[in-house]
Write a protein that holds these residues in place. Sequence first.
Motif, short mmCIF file in Angstrom:
data_model
loop_
_atom_site.label_atom_id
_atom_site.label_comp_id
_atom_site.label_asym_id
_atom_site.label_seq_id
_atom_site.Cartn_x
_atom_site.Cartn_y
_atom_site.Cartn_z
N MET A 189 -31.65 9.78 34.79
CA MET A 189 -30.80 9.16 33.78
C MET A 189 -30.64 7.67 34.05
SD MET A 189 -27.82 11.93 33.02
CE MET A 189 -28.16 13.33 31.97
N LYS A 190 -30.50 7.30 35.29
CA LYS A 190 -30.26 5.90 35.64
C LYS A 190 -31.49 5.03 35.39
CE LYS A 190 -28.19 2.78 38.74
NZ LYS A 190 -27.53 1.99 37.71
N VAL A 191 -32.66 5.51 35.83
CA VAL A 191 -33.84 4.64 35.77
C VAL A 191 -34.72 4.85 34.54
CG1 VAL A 191 -33.93 4.43 38.29
CG2 VAL A 191 -35.34 6.16 37.17
N TRP A 192 -34.48 5.93 33.79
CA TRP A 192 -35.36 6.18 32.64
C TRP A 192 -34.57 6.44 31.35
CZ3 TRP A 192 -37.43 11.31 30.79
CH2 TRP A 192 -38.41 11.14 29.81
N VAL A 193 -33.72 7.43 31.34
CA VAL A 193 -33.07 7.83 30.09
C VAL A 193 -32.12 6.75 29.57
CG1 VAL A 193 -31.60 9.57 28.98
CG2 VAL A 193 -33.28 10.27 30.71
N PHE A 194 -31.23 6.24 30.43
CA PHE A 194 -30.22 5.29 30.00
C PHE A 194 -30.41 3.90 30.59
CE2 PHE A 194 -27.98 9.47 29.89
CZ PHE A 194 -27.97 9.59 28.52
N LYS A 195 -31.63 3.56 30.96
CA LYS A 195 -31.87 2.23 31.53
C LYS A 195 -31.53 1.16 30.49
CE LYS A 195 -36.64 1.57 30.26
NZ LYS A 195 -37.95 1.23 30.64
N LYS A 196 -31.11 0.03 31.00
CA LYS A 196 -30.74 -1.08 30.10
C LYS A 196 -31.87 -2.06 30.00
CE LYS A 196 -25.86 -0.68 30.81
NZ LYS A 196 -24.62 -1.28 31.08
#
Length: 153
Positions: free
Chosen positions: A146-153
Amino acid sequence: MVSTNESTDASEAPSADDQNSAGTGTTNRQIPSFLVIGVLSTLFYLGLYVVARMVVDPQVANLIALAVSAVANTAANRRFTFGITGSEGALRHQLQGAVAFVIGLALSSGVLALLDLAAPHASKVVEVGGLIVANGLATVVRFLLMKVWVFKK
């Protein structure tokens, strides 16, 4: 009007740490939210599993419980952990979250299969214990995805 995670109020402007999703400040803020959502999601999942287990075999109960709880987990983390509101990108985020679901399903199904081989008459309490371990491993993978792919900014 669709709401996004962008703030128009200068008093809510992100700090230097928050501007980079890989920043330590952002991660330190995200972890407590992720943990609370994770605990609640796990309790929800285990409750669904126990109820489903009354009428179906362990693998089917696992699939049902994990599928329902994964959608809720992704939606809650999208909003509360990663601060994304509105419907824009929600379907894409759920589809990307499905990758975490598949990994979690593989881990939990694997635990149930191993348990069936090692202790075919294990109690439901032992099944749930194995699922808690598998869910813990899946949680680490889920946060990283989630941090590095799904919800990355």
